[in-house]
Scaffold this active site. Structure first.
Site, PDB file in Angstrom:
ATOM      1  N   SER A 131     -88.912  60.274 -22.021  1.00 16.24           N
ATOM      2  CA  SER A 131     -88.626  58.871 -21.707  1.00 16.24           C
ATOM      3  C   SER A 131     -87.127  58.604 -21.801  1.00 16.24           C
ATOM      4  O   SER A 131     -86.354  59.148 -21.035  1.00 16.24           O
ATOM      5  CB  SER A 131     -89.436  57.967 -22.640  1.00 16.24           C
ATOM      6  OG  SER A 131     -89.692  56.728 -22.028  1.00 16.24           O
ATOM      7  N   LYS A 189     -90.316  30.292 -23.600  1.00 14.78           N
ATOM      8  CA  LYS A 189     -89.534  30.653 -24.782  1.00 14.78           C
ATOM      9  C   LYS A 189     -90.337  31.472 -25.782  1.00 14.78           C
ATOM     10  O   LYS A 189     -89.770  32.306 -26.491  1.00 14.78           O
ATOM     11  CB  LYS A 189     -88.987  29.382 -25.460  1.00 14.78           C
ATOM     12  CG  LYS A 189     -88.031  29.663 -26.611  1.00 14.78           C
ATOM     13  CD  LYS A 189     -86.846  30.489 -26.149  1.00 14.78           C
ATOM     14  CE  LYS A 189     -85.896  30.767 -27.298  1.00 14.78           C
ATOM     15  NZ  LYS A 189     -84.796  31.664 -26.889  1.00 14.78           N
TER      16      LYS A 189
END
Length: 298
Positions: free
Chosen positions: A116, A168
């Site tokens: 990765s 948010k």
């Protein structure tokens, strides 16, 4: 006895002595670590080690820069033993290596795992050396979080959130994710994944479509990765060191020089942002993107 007549003062003095011993021991160990590179003369190959999860790139960037600017360092080996990590630091290290290959040869050496984000960094180098059994690949992006909504319902806890906008608290562990939030996060994940594929295609000088075929998160052994063009050579760290020396024009044996740690590096590590990062994830887990290989069962 003094300890009985002044128990608080006695406890304070003992605590102070223990703390002083710990600090002096840490300073001594940090000094020893800082002298790993030692003194050398002549031409050498710089070694930058990347171990564990990639969470902070500052020291690694500094080490690469120092070796790039050192005229006695003819090439660099980036030794990677990492399952990946955060997106930003991985991209920063990739960028610094790409800046370096314009003036100095860089070889990536893969240890047990270079997957990765670890592979993201490796593909920036001029060449990649992996062991036949190295775990690599895992080309992809993952976002994740744990939802505690059902647990909170069982114990009767009702979270209260006041926010300035509808997104948010995306990734809040205390409520179900809305479909528009899921689409937003999927879009971000796909965008970062495209960046990953592009970086590999550029760094490895491969056709983008060829990279996309193997960029589905699967892992490869070093042997399989070489067959797919993701790795250049099979070999160990010493082989990577020798290859870097050849690319750097060094005749004869290669002298490895390890990046010098800053003094008190151990103390700085103990008091680093790692603790604050952990606290922030506990207090406000949220969602964050990572390049990370996650083996089954973890």
């Amino acid at each position: 006895m003094f300890s009985r007549r002044h128990p608080y003062l006695f406890f304070f003095l003992i605590s102070l002595a223990l703390f002083t011993g710990l600090v002096l021991g840490a300073m001594a160990l940090a000094g020893w670590m800082g002298s790993r590179s030692g003194d050398f003369s002549g031409e050498a190959v710089g070694v930058v080690e990347i171990e564990g999860a990639i969470a902070d790139s500052r020291d690694i960037l500094e080490h690469i820069r120092q070796f790039r600017e050192d005229e006695d360092i003819k090439a660099i080996v980036v030794r990677i033993d990492s399952p990946g990590g955060a997106v930003g630091p991985s991209q920063e290290i990739y960028r610094e290596i790409r800046k370096t290959v314009d003036t100095k040869k860089v070889v990536a050496s893969m240890g047990a795992v270079a997957a990765s984000g670890g592979y993201y960094i490796a593909c920036a180098a001029d060449g990649i050396v992996a062991n036949p059994g190295t775990i690599t690949g895992s080309i992809g992006v993952i976002m994740g979080y744990t939802n505690f909504r059902q647990l909170l319902d069982k114990i009767g806890m009702v979270p209260v959130v006041i926010k300035s906008g509808p997104y948010k608290d995306t990734g809040s562990p205390t409520r179900e994710m809305r479909e528009d939030e899921r689409e937003l996060l999927q879009s971000i994940t796909s965008g970062i994944h495209e960046q990953f594929v592009t970086a590999i295609a550029e760094g490895r000088r491969m056709d983008r479509a060829q990279v996309a075929q193997v960029a589905d998160g699967r892992i490869f052994t070093g042997e399989d990765a070489k067959a797919r063009g993701l790795v250049d050579r099979l070999g160990n760290f010493e082989d990577a060191l020798a290859w870097a020396g050849q690319l750097g024009g060094i005749d004869g044996s290669v002298v490895p020089v390890y990046a010098r740690e800053e003094k008190l590096s151990l103390l700085r590590y103990l008091m680093s942002s790692s603790l604050s990062d952990l606290i922030s994830k506990v207090v406000h887990p949220g969602i964050y993107a990572e390049y990370r290989y996650l083996p089954q069962g973890r």
